[in-house]
Motif scaffolding. Structure first.
Motif, PDB file in Angstrom:
ATOM      1  N   LYS A  70       3.588  -5.127   3.700  1.00 48.36           N
ATOM      2  CA  LYS A  70       3.719  -5.822   2.594  1.00 48.36           C
ATOM      3  C   LYS A  70       2.783  -6.670   2.195  1.00 48.36           C
ATOM      4  CE  LYS A  70       6.836  -3.037   1.133  1.00 48.36           C
ATOM      5  NZ  LYS A  70       6.488  -1.853   0.073  1.00 48.36           N
TER       6      LYS A  70
ATOM      7  N   PRO B 126       0.337  -4.517  -0.647  1.00 46.04           N
ATOM      8  CA  PRO B 126       1.606  -4.597  -1.446  1.00 46.04           C
ATOM      9  C   PRO B 126       1.900  -3.241  -2.138  1.00 46.04           C
ATOM     10  CG  PRO B 126       0.172  -6.548  -1.803  1.00 46.04           C
ATOM     11  CD  PRO B 126      -0.510  -5.499  -1.064  1.00 46.04           C
ATOM     12  N   ARG B 127       0.756  -2.630  -2.350  1.00 47.19           N
ATOM     13  CA  ARG B 127       1.161  -1.325  -3.092  1.00 47.19           C
ATOM     14  C   ARG B 127       0.997   0.129  -2.286  1.00 47.19           C
ATOM     15  NH1 ARG B 127      -2.595   0.332  -5.760  1.00 47.19           N
ATOM     16  NH2 ARG B 127      -4.158  -0.838  -4.995  1.00 47.19           N
TER      17      ARG B 127
ATOM     18  N   ASP C 150       1.890   2.961   0.417  1.00 45.95           N
ATOM     19  CA  ASP C 150       3.124   3.789   0.953  1.00 45.95           C
ATOM     20  C   ASP C 150       3.247   3.806   2.505  1.00 45.95           C
ATOM     21  OD1 ASP C 150       3.541   4.950  -1.495  1.00 45.95           O
ATOM     22  OD2 ASP C 150       1.934   6.152  -1.457  1.00 45.95           O
TER      23      ASP C 150
ATOM     24  N   CYS D 226       0.436   2.563   7.037  1.00 41.89           N
ATOM     25  CA  CYS D 226       0.488   2.141   5.479  1.00 41.89           C
ATOM     26  C   CYS D 226      -0.389   2.677   4.840  1.00 41.89           C
ATOM     27  CB  CYS D 226       0.777   0.478   5.552  1.00 41.89           C
ATOM     28  SG  CYS D 226       0.577  -0.036   3.605  1.00 41.89           S
TER      29      CYS D 226
ATOM     30  N   GLU E 230      -2.825   3.223   1.337  1.00 39.88           N
ATOM     31  CA  GLU E 230      -3.112   2.913   0.165  1.00 39.88           C
ATOM     32  C   GLU E 230      -4.422   3.360  -0.407  1.00 39.88           C
ATOM     33  OE1 GLU E 230      -1.949  -1.208  -1.784  1.00 39.88           O
ATOM     34  OE2 GLU E 230      -3.949  -1.488  -1.070  1.00 39.88           O
ATOM     35  N   ASP E 231      -4.367   3.996  -1.826  1.00 42.64           N
ATOM     36  CA  ASP E 231      -5.471   4.807  -2.194  1.00 42.64           C
ATOM     37  C   ASP E 231      -6.311   5.689  -1.383  1.00 42.64           C
ATOM     38  OD1 ASP E 231      -5.166   3.371  -4.468  1.00 42.64           O
ATOM     39  OD2 ASP E 231      -6.355   1.474  -3.712  1.00 42.64           O
TER      40      ASP E 231
END
Length: 372
Positions: free
Chosen positions: A267, A271-272, A274, A293, A295-296
């Motif tokens: 996080k 923060p965004r 998955d 994690c 992201e994009d």
């Protein structure tokens, strides 16, 4: 007069298993590595239950911290491997000695120690006991083989540090089941499918309560005979006690405890992103959990947890897992890209995992990726 090598024998008491592992154990190791003390076997017993959370365990996924706190149970993270519930019926038999007394590989150290203990238990108590790879000592209770000997070992600074434990009296199983969280895959290569089915005790195998005083003497015989040494009673030095206080304080810091907490870490960095996890259980080998994690479409974070033993040049090397995790950040989150990058980075770092392969660690990541 005996011509056998003389080792120091310590008979010690600690508040809990994790407290001893976080302070006492590394203090003796440090003093032995510095040549302050001789080769040593320490017998350690404990006053109350507690949970040892190893270096590669997850504080968010392996332990019910709220339950532990509400029941006054110590949970301490240390630099050794494993997730272990210790109680007052537990006996630690911990060796700190020159590598020359032990086999040259960690799997064979596990076998060597487990088999010498098994032989002694069989002769003393007329029970059946055996080594089960990777590191368990089992005994026959009724018609089921159950684990009574959790075990860790590693090589460091010319020493073999062997941390054998024996479950002498029954584990308070309901307490353990409410605190420890095991993925289903943990028992996939075993006949038992739960902690309750898997864990037993020496007293249950014998059919009557074995006292700590009796089993201490049996273990002294097992280790002195198996290692070919004379164990001479001794005491902790002032230096070891100083080391114990300092090292224990380091293990109690919150930043250390949560250093490998997946969700907290992810996080912060994405923060965004998955988050997902995949679990791979190697038959008669480690359990590997990969938390990722993404992201994009980019891998922003990877954290491994589980029950694996990483080595570099045959020496305990937990840092190599962190290097592998860091090397994967920025890789495109596609199966072929991840597998290729992980195998290449593993080769560059140049390490091994006891009874595990690079492909096992790659598969755990791909299982996590498939869940996004």
């Amino acid at each position: 007069m005996s011509t056998k090598p003389r080792w120091r024998l310590l008979d010690l008491y600690s508040n809990s298993y994790p407290e001893a592992t976080a302070g006492l154990a590394p203090a003796i190791q440090k003093a032995r590595a510095e040549g302050i003390v001789p080769n040593t076997v320490a017998l350690v017993t404990f006053r109350r239950p507690g949970v040892l959370m190893g270096y590669f365990q997850s504080p968010e996924k392996d332990v019910n911290l709220k339950y532990a706190q509400s029941h006054g149970i110590d949970v301490i993270r240390t630099r050794v491997q494993g997730l272990i519930f210790g109680h007052a019926g537990y006996l630690g038999v911990w060796s700190y000695a020159d590598r020359s007394f032990f086999p040259d590989s960690i799997p064979e150290v596990f076998r060597f120690v487990n088999e010498m203990v098994a032989r002694k238990l069989e002769s003393k108590f007329a029970i059946k006991a055996r080594h089960r790879p990777l590191n368990d000592l089992e005994t026959l209770i009724g018609e089921s083989w159950k684990k009574i000997g959790p075990h860790g070992a590693y090589f460091q600074e010319g020493l073999c540090i062997d941390r054998f434990c024996l479950t002498v009296t029954p584990v308070p199983i309901e307490l353990a089941e409410n605190i420890l969280i095991y993925p289903d895959e943990k028992f996939s290569d075993k006949a038992a499918k739960s902690v309750r089915e898997r864990i037993g005790s020496l007293s249950e195998a014998v059919g009557s309560t074995v006292s700590m005083d009796e089993i201490r003497e049996v273990m002294i015989e097992a280790f002195s005979e198996g290692l070919g040494v004379e164990l001479v009673r001794g005491y902790l030095t002032e230096k070891e006690m100083d080391y114990e206080r300092t090292i224990f304080e380091e293990h109690c810091k919150p930043e250390w405890f949560f250093a490998r907490a997946e969700e907290r870490t992810f996080k912060k960095i994405a923060p965004r992103g998955d988050i997902a996890e995949g679990v791979k259980k190697v038959p008669e080998g480690p359990l590997i959990r990969a938390s990722i994690c993404v992201e994009d479409g980019i891998l922003k974070g990877l954290i491994y947890s589980g029950t694996f033993f990483p080595l570099q040049n045959k020496v305990n090397a937990p840092q190599v897992i962190s290097l592998l995790e860091e090397s994967m950040v920025g890789v495109e989150a596609k199966p072929d890209k991840i597998r290729k990058a992980l195998l290449e980075n593993w080769e560059k770092i140049n390490f091994e995992v006891v009874n595990g392969k690079p492909e096992d660690f790659a598969e755990a990541v791909l299982l996590a990726l498939a869940r996004l």
